[in-house]
Design an enzyme around this catalytic site. Structure first.
Site, PDB file in Angstrom:
ATOM      1  N   ARG A   1     -17.604   6.940  57.511  1.00  0.00           N
ATOM      2  CA  ARG A   1     -17.205   6.919  58.724  1.00  0.00           C
ATOM      3  C   ARG A   1     -17.457   5.688  58.788  1.00  0.00           C
ATOM      4  NH1 ARG A   1     -13.296   9.648  56.762  1.00  0.00           N
ATOM      5  NH2 ARG A   1     -12.947  11.276  57.235  1.00  0.00           N
TER       6      ARG A   1
ATOM      7  N   SER B   1     -10.192  12.197  65.776  1.00  0.00           N
ATOM      8  CA  SER B   1     -11.231  13.239  66.093  1.00  0.00           C
ATOM      9  C   SER B   1     -13.027  12.060  67.265  1.00  0.00           C
ATOM     10  CB  SER B   1     -12.006  13.255  65.210  1.00  0.00           C
ATOM     11  OG  SER B   1     -11.226  13.198  64.449  1.00  0.00           O
TER      12      SER B   1
ATOM     13  N   GLU C   1     -17.701   9.004  66.744  1.00  0.00           N
ATOM     14  CA  GLU C   1     -16.938   8.315  65.581  1.00  0.00           C
ATOM     15  C   GLU C   1     -16.028   7.247  66.346  1.00  0.00           C
ATOM     16  OE1 GLU C   1     -14.355  10.821  62.276  1.00  0.00           O
ATOM     17  OE2 GLU C   1     -12.788   9.213  62.412  1.00  0.00           O
TER      18      GLU C   1
HETATM   19  C1  LIG Z   1      -3.892  10.861  65.443  1.00  0.00           C
HETATM   20  C2  LIG Z   1      -4.608   9.972  65.148  1.00  0.00           C
HETATM   21  C3  LIG Z   1      -5.019  10.470  63.735  1.00  0.00           C
HETATM   22  C4  LIG Z   1      -6.585   9.704  63.353  1.00  0.00           C
HETATM   23  N1  LIG Z   1      -6.633  10.554  61.813  1.00  0.00           N
HETATM   24  C5  LIG Z   1      -7.958   9.982  60.776  1.00  0.00           C
HETATM   25  C6  LIG Z   1      -7.844  10.888  59.904  1.00  0.00           C
HETATM   26  O1  LIG Z   1      -7.799  12.009  59.398  1.00  0.00           O
HETATM   27  N2  LIG Z   1      -8.918   9.853  59.165  1.00  0.00           N
HETATM   28  C7  LIG Z   1      -9.411   9.054  59.643  1.00  0.00           C
HETATM   29  O2  LIG Z   1     -10.522   8.576  59.248  1.00  0.00           O
HETATM   30  N3  LIG Z   1      -9.338   8.127  61.060  1.00  0.00           N
HETATM   31  C8  LIG Z   1      -8.305   8.821  61.967  1.00  0.00           C
HETATM   32  N4  LIG Z   1      -7.978   8.567  62.617  1.00  0.00           N
HETATM   33  C9  LIG Z   1      -8.559   7.195  63.764  1.00  0.00           C
HETATM   34  C10 LIG Z   1      -8.044   6.095  63.239  1.00  0.00           C
HETATM   35  O3  LIG Z   1      -6.814   5.964  62.808  1.00  0.00           O
HETATM   36  C11 LIG Z   1      -9.445   5.413  61.799  1.00  0.00           C
HETATM   37  O4  LIG Z   1     -10.570   5.173  62.387  1.00  0.00           O
HETATM   38  C12 LIG Z   1      -8.220   3.837  61.758  1.00  0.00           C
HETATM   39  O5  LIG Z   1      -9.122   3.975  60.414  1.00  0.00           O
HETATM   40  C13 LIG Z   1      -8.096   2.828  62.540  1.00  0.00           C
HETATM   41  O6  LIG Z   1      -7.774   1.416  62.277  1.00  0.00           O
HETATM   42  P1  LIG Z   1      -7.547   0.690  63.263  1.00  0.00           P
HETATM   43  O7  LIG Z   1      -7.250  -0.180  62.334  1.00  0.00           O
HETATM   44  O8  LIG Z   1      -6.350   1.200  63.709  1.00  0.00           O
HETATM   45  O9  LIG Z   1      -9.247   0.018  63.923  1.00  0.00           O
HETATM   46  P2  LIG Z   1      -9.966  -0.359  65.598  1.00  0.00           P
HETATM   47  O10 LIG Z   1      -9.337   0.879  66.188  1.00  0.00           O
HETATM   48  O11 LIG Z   1      -8.816  -1.040  65.724  1.00  0.00           O
HETATM   49  O12 LIG Z   1     -10.729  -0.681  65.671  1.00  0.00           O
HETATM   50  C14 LIG Z   1     -11.632   0.101  64.507  1.00  0.00           C
HETATM   51  C15 LIG Z   1     -12.711  -0.511  64.393  1.00  0.00           C
HETATM   52  O13 LIG Z   1     -12.650  -0.775  63.090  1.00  0.00           O
HETATM   53  C16 LIG Z   1     -12.775  -2.764  63.330  1.00  0.00           C
HETATM   54  N5  LIG Z   1     -12.042  -3.355  62.633  1.00  0.00           N
HETATM   55  C17 LIG Z   1     -10.672  -3.443  62.394  1.00  0.00           C
HETATM   56  N6  LIG Z   1     -10.032  -4.295  61.992  1.00  0.00           N
HETATM   57  C18 LIG Z   1     -10.705  -4.921  61.644  1.00  0.00           C
HETATM   58  C19 LIG Z   1     -10.554  -6.610  60.653  1.00  0.00           C
HETATM   59  N7  LIG Z   1      -9.322  -6.447  59.773  1.00  0.00           N
HETATM   60  N8  LIG Z   1     -12.257  -6.651  59.775  1.00  0.00           N
HETATM   61  C20 LIG Z   1     -13.477  -6.594  60.189  1.00  0.00           C
HETATM   62  N9  LIG Z   1     -13.177  -5.481  61.773  1.00  0.00           N
HETATM   63  C21 LIG Z   1     -12.342  -4.635  61.621  1.00  0.00           C
HETATM   64  C22 LIG Z   1     -12.513  -3.025  64.680  1.00  0.00           C
HETATM   65  O14 LIG Z   1     -13.405  -4.061  65.338  1.00  0.00           O
HETATM   66  C23 LIG Z   1     -13.878  -1.500  65.293  1.00  0.00           C
HETATM   67  O15 LIG Z   1     -14.814  -1.734  65.407  1.00  0.00           O
HETATM   68  C24 LIG Z   1      -7.274   9.126  64.004  1.00  0.00           C
HETATM   69  C25 LIG Z   1      -6.290   8.538  65.236  1.00  0.00           C
HETATM   70  C26 LIG Z   1      -5.689   9.365  65.556  1.00  0.00           C
HETATM   71  C27 LIG Z   1      -4.984   8.587  67.415  1.00  0.00           C
END
Ligand SMILES: Cc1cc2nc3c(=O)[nH]c(=O)nc-3n(C[C@H](O)[C@H](O)[C@H](O)COP(=O)(O)OP(=O)(O)OC[C@H]3O[C@@H](n4cnc5c(N)ncnc54)[C@H](O)[C@@H]3O)c2cc1C
Length: 306
Positions: free
Chosen positions: A177, A227, A297
């Site tokens: 992660r 998570s 996380e």
């Molecule tokens: C119901 C649910 C289920 C989930 N299941 C999983 C799973 O199975 N596995 C898993 O790994 N995660 C899971 N997640 C967590 C989440 O979806 C992941 O971590 C996902 O990768 C985050 O992406 P995001 O675009 O929403 O990032 P954000 O939440 O918007 O940002 C997360 C981090 O990434 C950075 N970031 C985002 N976009 C960029 C970019 N373009 N450039 C630089 N930095 C950036 C942000 O600054 C921040 O530090 C789940 C979440 C939910 C709500």
């Protein structure tokens, strides 16, 4: 607070309708929690990003890159700085042979669907992760044995000087992660996946099977950030939370999910303070009972002490 001069400067780089002031972050996180950001920019392309990033660095205004906000807990007081949203306005996907080039704002589900359409296997795990490709590569998102690190070959980023750089798989330093970008001032603009030819029906079947497993085990009917804790070595976070007696534990509108103790859910009117209270109590009791440090996380935004 962002000064009028900064807002006027940003208007030179980004169309006015894409600049939102005092924008509630609750509308941009899957937790549906978070106070107002001073300034919220919806970016449309890499050129806008480069100019904005260069300018904000020059004048020393803090900024935060947002994907889909699916791994984020934003303070109730909001964020004193500029949010750079890389979302649906930057989501083009191009498929050539076994190579998929996705702009960072494309959703993981869109990338997985593109792979399915072209009969490519390797991204099935990503179809139910509710983040963007950019957020996914930063977090090295993964599920059910799949992980971004296994399929990403190249990542395009904009650095703090507003220059474009390419990073290969090794340079990403993927870990559990995490990746090198989580701790660097880089913004992801494009991700290249290298997949393998596969059978369309089998790919579709795998995605449906994983979606059913999620629906059965995760509280998808409530807002959450997935998570809460990383998996500690030799344990499962959700199990430790349950064994420490937190199933259904509630603070204000936040609650440890009865369905999956690894999730904290928003039952309707949860505040960020409610969620943090639960996190703190869990960490303290799990440490006392099992001598395990539960690391979060989820990413925290707008907290002075984190
Ligand atoms: C119901 C649910 C289920 C989930 N299941 C999983 C799973 O199975 N596995 C898993 O790994 N995660 C899971 N997640 C967590 C989440 O979806 C992941 O971590 C996902 O990768 C985050 O992406 P995001 O675009 O929403 O990032 P954000 O939440 O918007 O940002 C997360 C981090 O990434 C950075 N970031 C985002 N976009 C960029 C970019 N373009 N450039 C630089 N930095 C950036 C942000 O600054 C921040 O530090 C789940 C979440 C939910 C709500």
């Amino acid at each position: 607070m962002i000064s009028k001069a900064v807002v006027e400067a940003l208007q030179k780089y980004v169309p006015e309708e894409n600049i939102l002031l005092q924008e509630p972050m609750a509308g941009h996180t899957t937790f549906r929690i978070g106070g107002p950001a001073d300034c919220f920019l919806q970016l449309e392309n890499e050129e806008q990003l480069k100019k904005v990033q260069r300018y904000l660095n020059l004048v020393g205004v803090p900024f935060f890159v947002l994907g889909n906000g699916s791994n984020l807990l934003v303070n109730d007081k909001g964020y004193r700085g500029v949010i750079l949203q890389i979302g649906q306005k930057m989501s083009e996907i191009v498929v050539q042979g076994c190579r998929i080039a996705a702009k960072a704002g494309a959703s993981m589900a869109q990338a997985a669907q593109a792979a399915l359409k072209h009969g490519l296997t390797g991204l099935e795990f990503a179809s139910g992760i509710p983040g963007t490709v950019g957020g996914g590569v930063v977090m090295n998102a993964g599920a059910y044995g799949g992980e971004m690190s296994q399929v990403v070959t190249q990542v395009t980023v904009v650095n703090s000087e507003g220059e474009t750089m390419e990073i290969d798989n090794e340079g990403m330093e993927f870990g559990y992660r995490t990746s090198t970008i989580k701790h660097s001032p880089f913004t992801v603009t494009e991700v290249v996946f290298c997949l393998k030819p596969g059978d369309r029906e089998a790919i579709k079947g795998k995605m449906e099977e994983l979606a059913a497993r999620r629906r059965e085990r995760q509280p998808l009917e409530y807002p959450s950030a997935g998570s809460t804790f990383k998996r500690p070595e030799g344990h499962f976070a959700g199990q430790l939370v349950m064994e420490a007696g937190f199933r259904g534990f509630q603070a204000g509108g936040a609650r440890v999910s009865d369905k999956h103790c690894g999730f904290i859910i928003n039952t309707g009117d949860a505040t960020a303070a409610d969620v943090r209270k639960i996190i703190g109590e869990i960490q303290e009791r799990v440490k006392e009972m099992f001598h395990v440090n539960l690391e979060t996380e989820i990413v925290f935004l707008g907290w002075e002490d984190i």
